[in-house]
Structure formats: structure tokens, C-alpha cells
Scaffold this active site. Structure first.
Site, PDB file in Angstrom:
ATOM      1  N   GLY A 243       4.519  -6.781 -13.927  1.00 44.55           N
ATOM      2  CA  GLY A 243       5.548  -7.248 -13.010  1.00 44.55           C
ATOM      3  C   GLY A 243       4.976  -8.008 -11.829  1.00 44.55           C
ATOM      4  O   GLY A 243       4.041  -8.800 -11.964  1.00 44.55           O
ATOM      5  N   CYS A 244       5.528  -7.727 -10.645  1.00 44.35           N
ATOM      6  CA  CYS A 244       5.143  -8.472  -9.445  1.00 44.35           C
ATOM      7  C   CYS A 244       3.680  -8.271  -9.058  1.00 44.35           C
ATOM      8  O   CYS A 244       3.111  -9.089  -8.323  1.00 44.35           O
ATOM      9  CB  CYS A 244       6.042  -8.080  -8.276  1.00 44.35           C
ATOM     10  SG  CYS A 244       7.769  -8.571  -8.474  1.00 44.35           S
ATOM     11  N   ALA A 245       3.053  -7.206  -9.516  1.00 47.21           N
ATOM     12  CA  ALA A 245       1.635  -6.967  -9.225  1.00 47.21           C
ATOM     13  C   ALA A 245       0.710  -7.766 -10.139  1.00 47.21           C
ATOM     14  O   ALA A 245      -0.507  -7.777  -9.932  1.00 47.21           O
ATOM     15  CB  ALA A 245       1.319  -5.484  -9.344  1.00 47.21           C
TER      16      ALA A 245
END
Length: 352
Positions: free
Chosen positions: A145-147
Site C-alpha cells: 500500500g502507501c508504504a
């Protein structure tokens, strides 16, 4: 025995790419009102979310009209394959050019993407057009995801360090707009519609003595009992976003201690850092980061401006920020960081 300096992984280049279709926020909210206004009784109460994101523009692999048509796994997957492959090649070519390297010089490709399913994976689909070698090593990664952009840099640095003299290309590409769901009457869907856009970023990491910001350490911190904070729910039509309203509070309460623990393993402290490059998940998250790290006014202006110009693209967004901060003169001890599903902080310490 002193380590060979040429074996220390460095970021030789960072590049970004956007798809062709512009999504002005003013038009997005108008389309959302048309789609949800008469069907979702809470839409008017949630409508201010669009104005409070701080976003003016986002980009998409598909035009507005596409989102008004019924979509299923097959049509969404085709949009992902077409759009993600094109963005992958655009970002990769720019990163290679900025590093002054031909594609055949790349030994390993790390692909980061969590917004679609591709088998063969994206780097295989782009292989011939980019001119990658037949023996290039491929490392596709899903689910960060966003990481993902920060974790991708971390993984690429470890691979480069493990094979001194090698060159690693990492590409993070997300087609977040495919999660816009006209059939899903939930707050998380409205937030996703207000926040997410499509994009890609790429970086070349080397361990061959070239100049560039040095990756001196990397790590992750996963908080227990937080699986429901962020992620996807999957049904016959596609992905649906999961968001918790607690994310800014988690950042305020838990992010600094996690970073402090990561730095302590190197006998460093938060006060030793001279700069930050954060994934701007949203305006409330950026404000929470400022407070948690006691940053002066203006320290995260690039994070806010990136969010304003391109929205939240998930994994690539932190690399959009890093590129701009390096161009603005980010130097000394710096931290590249992002938060993603797990709920996890991904951290990279740079000597920029």
C-alpha cells in the site's frame, strides 16, 4: 576491516510519471454528487471531505466518463494492466536517463504495486520495450500500500548492497482510481474518491561508487491489533478501500516512538535528523507528523504541495516528495518515511 565505500547503496536517480487524464477536484466533487447524491443519504454530510483534502488536481489512467459506466474485475484489471504498464515504462525510462544508465545495465528490477493483479507481472510486460537483459532478476511485491515506495527503496538498497557493483531499478506504480466504486455507499469509498489518484515513481540504486544520497539504514515497525486501520476489501466487482478515522491519532501517538526506536539501533536520535521526506497521506496526517516531530513551519510544505498537485497516489507519493526535496537541497541526515497497511511504518535513513 573497513567496508568498501563502493558497496554502500546510493540513490543514483529518482523519477516520477503521471497518466494523461486530469481530475480537477472541483469536477471530481461534481461527478461524485451526481453519482452518490440521490442514492447515499450521508453524501452531503461527507461532501466537505473533498474540500478538506487540500487537493486541487489528480490524474487517472481513465477519463471521467469511464467511471460512470458499470465496471467489473475484468474491465478494472484491463485498465490496470494498460495504465500501470505504461506508467511503469515512463517512470523507469526517466530514472534510467537521469542515472545515465542504459536498461541493459540493470541487474535487478523491484516492482511495487498493490492496486491490481498482473501475472506476468509489470516488469515482465515492460521487459522488451525497456530493453532489459534476459537475465535481469525480477522482484514483484504486492500488498504494501502507501508504504510501498519507501519499502521498495529499502529492498532495492539491500539487494544492491548484497551484490556490490550491481544496479537495481525500483518502480512503484499504483492505479488507485480503480477503487472508485459507484456501487459502494460507505464513508471509506467517499474518502478514497476524494483522495486518491494514479501515478508512478522509479529510482535507480547502485553500489558501484556513483554519487547520490546514501541509504545507511532501513526498517519497519508494525503495530499489533491494527489490521483494520487500512487496506482493501475484495468482492466480485473489485477492490474497495478500508480507512480508519484513527490514522491521524495513531501518527500523533505512535510514529515518533517508532522512529526513535529505529534510530536508537544506530545510536542516533530524532534530534540528529536534519530533514524529512514523508508520504503525505492527507492533510490531517501531515499536520499530525508536524506535531509529532515538532517541526517548524514550512518543514512539510513540499508534502502539502505534492498532495495539492497530484493527490495521494499510494506507494509512489513518498518518492514524488523525495525527488522534490532532493532538488530543493535536502542534505545531511534525513528520514524517508511512509505508513501503510499492517498498520506499518516503513523507514529509510539517508545521508543526503
Amino acid at each position: 576491516m573497513t567496508a568498501d565505500p563502493s558497496a554502500r547503496p546510493r540513490i543514483a536517480s529518482v523519477a516520477t510519471a503521471l497518466p494523461p487524464h486530469r481530475l480537477p477536484q472541483s469536477e471530481v466533487v461534481a461527478h461524485a454528487a451526481e453519482t452518490f447524491g440521490g442514492r447515499f443519504r450521508d453524501f452531503e454530510r461527507l461532501r466537505p471531505v473533498f474540500e478538506n483534502t487540500g487537493i486541487e488536481m489528480r490524474y487517472s489512467v481513465r477519463p471521467f466518463e469511464w467511471f460512470h459506466q458499470p465496471q467489473d474485475w475484468q474491465t478494472r484489471t484491463q485498465a490496470y494492466l494498460d495504465g500501470a504498464t505504461a506508467l511503469f515504462m515512463d517512470a523507469a525510462r526517466q530514472a534510467l536517463a537521469a542515472a545515465d544508465l542504459p536498461a541493459e545495465a540493470i541487474d535487478t528490477v523491484v516492482t511495487i504495486s498493490s492496486t491490481g493483479v498482473a501475472t506476468p507481472s509489470l516488469e515482465a510486460r515492460a521487459h522488451a520495450a525497456l530493453g532489459l537483459r534476459a537475465d535481469v532478476r525480477r522482484v514483484p511485491v504486492f500488498g504494501l500500500g502507501c508504504a510501498g515506495g519507501v519499502s521498495g527503496v529499502s529492498l532495492a538498497a539491500r539487494l544492491a548492497a548484497a551484490d556490490p557493483g550491481s544496479r537495481v531499478l525500483v518502480v512503484a506504480v499504483e492505479i488507485c482510481t480503480l477503487a472508485f466504486r459507484s456501487d459502494e455507499m460507505t464513508k471509506s469509498n467517499i474518502v478514497a474518491t476524494a483522495l486518491f489518484g494514479d501515478g508512478a515513481a522509479a529510482a535507480v540504486l547502485v553500489a558501484d561508487g556513483r554519487p547520490g544520497p546514501r541509504v545507511v539504514a532501513s526498517g519497519e515497525h508494525l503495530w499489533p491489533d491494527t489490521l483494520g486501520v487500512m487496506g482493501w476489501q475484495i468482492d466480485p466487482l473489485g477492490f474497495g478501500a478500508i480507512f480508519s478515522a484513527s490514522i491521524p491519532d495513531l501518527v500523533t501517538e505512535r510514529m515518533r516512538p517508532a522512529v526513535a526506536g529505529f534510530l536508537a539501533s544506530r545510536d542516533e536520535a530524532v534530534a540528529d535528523l536534519g530533514g524529512f521526506a514523508f508520504h503525505p497521506g492527507g492533510t490531517k496526517v501531515v499536520a499530525a507528523l508536524e506535531g509529532a516531530f515538532e517541526l517548524p513551519a514550512g518543514a512539510l510544505d513540499i508534502e502539502r504541495d505534492t498532495l495539492r498537485q497530484v493527490g495521494n497516489m499510494s506507494a509512489p507519493t513518498a518518492l514524488f516528495v523525495l525527488k522534490r526535496k532532493l532538488e530543493a537541497g535536502l542534505g545531511g541526515r534525513a528520514l524517508l518515511a511512509a505508513l501503510g497497511p499492517g498498520f506499518t511504518a516503513s523507514l529509510v535513513r539517508l545521508d543526503a
